[in-house]
Design an enzyme around this catalytic site. Structure first.
Site, PDB file in Angstrom:
ATOM      1  N   THR A  33       1.923   0.753  -5.055  1.00 48.48           N
ATOM      2  CA  THR A  33       1.225  -0.402  -4.478  1.00 48.48           C
ATOM      3  C   THR A  33       1.348  -1.618  -5.394  1.00 48.48           C
ATOM      4  O   THR A  33       1.711  -2.713  -4.949  1.00 48.48           O
ATOM      5  CB  THR A  33      -0.269  -0.061  -4.258  1.00 48.48           C
ATOM      6  OG1 THR A  33      -0.353   1.006  -3.317  1.00 48.48           O
ATOM      7  CG2 THR A  33      -1.043  -1.271  -3.756  1.00 48.48           C
ATOM      8  N   GLY A  48      -1.919   5.068  -3.627  1.00 48.14           N
ATOM      9  CA  GLY A  48      -2.628   3.823  -3.940  1.00 48.14           C
ATOM     10  C   GLY A  48      -2.685   3.494  -5.414  1.00 48.14           C
ATOM     11  O   GLY A  48      -3.563   2.747  -5.857  1.00 48.14           O
ATOM     12  N   ALA A  57       0.859  -1.185   0.000  1.00 46.89           N
ATOM     13  CA  ALA A  57       0.000   0.000   0.000  1.00 46.89           C
ATOM     14  C   ALA A  57       0.894   1.233   0.000  1.00 46.89           C
ATOM     15  O   ALA A  57       1.906   1.267   0.684  1.00 46.89           O
ATOM     16  CB  ALA A  57      -0.901   0.013   1.230  1.00 46.89           C
ATOM     17  N   CYS A  58       0.518   2.213  -0.777  1.00 46.24           N
ATOM     18  CA  CYS A  58       1.264   3.472  -0.812  1.00 46.24           C
ATOM     19  C   CYS A  58       0.272   4.624  -0.636  1.00 46.24           C
ATOM     20  O   CYS A  58      -0.936   4.429  -0.762  1.00 46.24           O
ATOM     21  CB  CYS A  58       2.051   3.613  -2.110  1.00 46.24           C
ATOM     22  SG  CYS A  58       1.027   3.777  -3.581  1.00 46.24           S
ATOM     23  N   PRO A  59       0.769   5.823  -0.326  1.00 45.84           N
ATOM     24  CA  PRO A  59      -0.135   6.943  -0.048  1.00 45.84           C
ATOM     25  C   PRO A  59      -1.139   7.240  -1.164  1.00 45.84           C
ATOM     26  O   PRO A  59      -2.295   7.541  -0.888  1.00 45.84           O
ATOM     27  CB  PRO A  59       0.818   8.117   0.167  1.00 45.84           C
ATOM     28  CG  PRO A  59       2.066   7.480   0.668  1.00 45.84           C
ATOM     29  CD  PRO A  59       2.171   6.175  -0.079  1.00 45.84           C
TER      30      PRO A  59
END
Length: 104
Positions: free
Chosen positions: A16, A12, A8-10
């Protein structure tokens, strides 16, 4: 070896899914069983079942944000079998990430 992971990344979007691909490719090269849950802009995909988490040798949390269901990994965390990594680092260095998993 069985590995489960969450990416998951900020935003998305890119990281991700790029982290998912990096983990899967490196695990497949080494013949490891792997399943990666993504929590991106599309929501949760390929969701891990608790039985899969329990059966895993290692959990990789390649997350840059808080994730849904993080409590699923508490037992593995207590056993020292969780690797926390930045998704960008996993994308750049998948070999090192899986090497770290092997050492646990």
């Amino acid at each position: 070896m069985k590995i489960v992971a969450v990416t998951a990344c900020p935003t998305g979007i890119a990281h991700t899914y790029m982290a998912q691909e990096a983990i899967e490719k490196e695990c497949q090269k080494r013949g490891y069983e792997v399943k990666v849950e993504t929590q991106g802009s599309m929501g949760i995909e390929n969701e891990l079942e608790q039985e899969e988490v329990d059966a895993a040798d290692i959990v990789i949390l390649a997350i840059g944000i808080g994730i849904d269901g993080e409590e699923r990994f508490e037992e593995k965390e207590n056993e020292g079998k969780v690797i926390n990594a930045d998704p960008g680092e996993v994308i750049k260095h998948p070999v090192e990430t899986i090497d770290q998993a092997e050492k646990i």
